[in-house]
Design a protein around this motif. Structure first.
Motif, short mmCIF file in Angstrom:
data_model
loop_
_atom_site.label_atom_id
_atom_site.label_comp_id
_atom_site.label_asym_id
_atom_site.label_seq_id
_atom_site.Cartn_x
_atom_site.Cartn_y
_atom_site.Cartn_z
N MET A 41 0.85 -1.18 0.00
CA MET A 41 0.00 0.00 0.00
C MET A 41 0.90 1.24 0.00
N ASP A 42 0.75 2.06 -1.05
CA ASP A 42 1.54 3.28 -1.19
C ASP A 42 0.57 4.44 -1.37
N ILE A 43 0.16 5.06 -0.25
CA ILE A 43 -0.86 6.10 -0.27
C ILE A 43 -0.22 7.46 -0.55
N THR A 44 -0.78 8.16 -1.52
CA THR A 44 -0.40 9.54 -1.79
C THR A 44 -1.64 10.42 -1.65
N ILE A 45 -1.42 11.67 -1.29
CA ILE A 45 -2.51 12.64 -1.14
C ILE A 45 -2.32 13.72 -2.18
N ARG A 46 -3.41 14.08 -2.84
CA ARG A 46 -3.35 15.15 -3.84
C ARG A 46 -4.66 15.92 -3.87
N ARG A 47 -4.62 17.10 -4.48
CA ARG A 47 -5.82 17.91 -4.65
C ARG A 47 -6.70 17.28 -5.73
N ALA A 48 -8.00 17.30 -5.52
CA ALA A 48 -8.95 16.80 -6.52
C ALA A 48 -9.12 17.83 -7.63
N THR A 49 -9.48 17.34 -8.80
CA THR A 49 -9.80 18.18 -9.94
C THR A 49 -11.21 17.82 -10.43
N ILE A 50 -11.69 18.58 -11.37
CA ILE A 50 -13.01 18.30 -11.97
C ILE A 50 -13.05 16.89 -12.54
N ASP A 51 -11.93 16.42 -13.06
CA ASP A 51 -11.88 15.07 -13.64
C ASP A 51 -12.11 13.97 -12.60
N ASP A 52 -12.01 14.31 -11.31
CA ASP A 52 -12.18 13.33 -10.24
C ASP A 52 -13.60 13.25 -9.70
N VAL A 53 -14.53 14.03 -10.23
CA VAL A 53 -15.87 14.12 -9.66
C VAL A 53 -16.55 12.76 -9.56
N ALA A 54 -16.49 11.94 -10.58
CA ALA A 54 -17.16 10.62 -10.53
C ALA A 54 -16.58 9.77 -9.39
N SER A 55 -15.27 9.82 -9.20
CA SER A 55 -14.66 9.04 -8.12
C SER A 55 -15.03 9.59 -6.75
N VAL A 56 -15.09 10.92 -6.63
CA VAL A 56 -15.51 11.52 -5.36
C VAL A 56 -16.96 11.13 -5.05
N GLY A 58 -10.00 7.50 -0.83
CA GLY A 58 -10.58 8.36 0.21
C GLY A 58 -10.55 9.81 -0.20
N TYR A 59 -11.35 10.61 0.47
CA TYR A 59 -11.35 12.06 0.22
C TYR A 59 -11.79 12.80 1.47
N ILE A 60 -11.40 14.07 1.51
CA ILE A 60 -11.89 14.99 2.53
C ILE A 60 -12.27 16.28 1.82
N LEU A 61 -13.44 16.80 2.17
CA LEU A 61 -13.94 18.06 1.62
C LEU A 61 -13.96 19.08 2.74
N ILE A 62 -13.28 20.20 2.52
CA ILE A 62 -13.20 21.28 3.49
C ILE A 62 -13.77 22.55 2.86
N ILE A 110 -10.90 19.84 -1.96
CA ILE A 110 -11.04 18.41 -1.76
C ILE A 110 -9.66 17.78 -1.93
N LEU A 111 -9.26 17.00 -0.94
CA LEU A 111 -8.03 16.22 -1.04
C LEU A 111 -8.41 14.76 -1.24
N LEU A 112 -7.63 14.08 -2.07
CA LEU A 112 -7.86 12.67 -2.37
C LEU A 112 -6.71 11.82 -1.86
N ALA A 113 -7.03 10.63 -1.39
CA ALA A 113 -6.04 9.62 -1.04
C ALA A 113 -6.03 8.59 -2.17
N GLN A 114 -4.84 8.27 -2.64
CA GLN A 114 -4.69 7.34 -3.75
C GLN A 114 -3.74 6.23 -3.37
N ASP A 115 -4.11 5.01 -3.71
CA ASP A 115 -3.23 3.85 -3.57
C ASP A 115 -2.89 3.42 -4.99
N GLY A 116 -1.71 3.81 -5.45
CA GLY A 116 -1.38 3.60 -6.86
C GLY A 116 -2.30 4.47 -7.71
N ASN A 117 -3.08 3.83 -8.57
CA ASN A 117 -4.03 4.56 -9.42
C ASN A 117 -5.46 4.53 -8.87
N ILE A 118 -5.65 3.94 -7.70
CA ILE A 118 -6.99 3.76 -7.14
C ILE A 118 -7.26 4.85 -6.10
#
Length: 156
Positions: free
Chosen positions: A1-16, A70-74, A59-67
């Motif tokens: 498990m290699d978790i990275t955190i990044r900012r969400a974009t409009i392209d991520d809406v379906a996943s969010v 998780g997310y947090i909305l502030i 919105i921040l997203l947690a990613q495991d590889g390309n998956i």
């Protein structure tokens, strides 16, 4: 498990929306007050798109590889009656069921807290269902304490 955190974009809406759906399904055990179909309905998509486009939220997203796992909305809001502004509110925090209990929610929260402080927030708030003791304990471990009680009643 290699978790990275990044900012969400409009392209991520379906996943969010999918991650939000897991949150709604989890909270279903505590209440029937939430529209279980909201996350995938047009209103849910519009809600997240509006937050992604706003300078008052992130919105921040947690990613495991390309998956996305998780997310947090502030949201950040200035309230004229409050002495300490702006206030960052945790609107949603959701982690995919198979990834829960692995520190991903804590990592998302800690990074969101840093970003909220960089944006000038002096306080942070969160609401959680009273029956959801696991979530309440999580937020208490993050440093939240009781401040306000919101009550609900049915109008028959």
């Amino acid at each position: 498990m290699d978790i990275t955190i990044r900012r969400a974009t409009i392209d991520d809406v379906a996943s969010v929306c999918a991650l939000s759906q897991w949150l709604f399904e989890y909270e279903r055990q505590f209440t029937d007050e939430f529209n279980i179909n909201w996350s995938h309905a047009e209103e849910g998509k519009k809600f997240f798109i509006k937050r992604l486009k706003s300078r008052k939220s992130f919105i921040l997203l947690a990613q495991d590889g390309n998956i996305l796992v998780g997310y947090i909305l502030i949201t950040l809001e200035k309230l004229s009656w409050r002495a300490f502004n702006p206030i960052a509110e945790v609107v949603n925090l959701s982690v995919a069921p198979v990834y829960r209990g692995k520190g991903i929610g804590t990592t998302l929260f800690q990074q969101a807290k840093v970003l909220a402080k960089k944006r000038g927030a002096q306080r942070m708030s969160v609401s959680a269902l009273t029956g959801n003791t696991r979530t309440l304990q999580f937020y208490q471990r993050q440093g939240f304490g009781d401040f306000n009680v919101t009550m609900l009643m049915k109008l028959d």
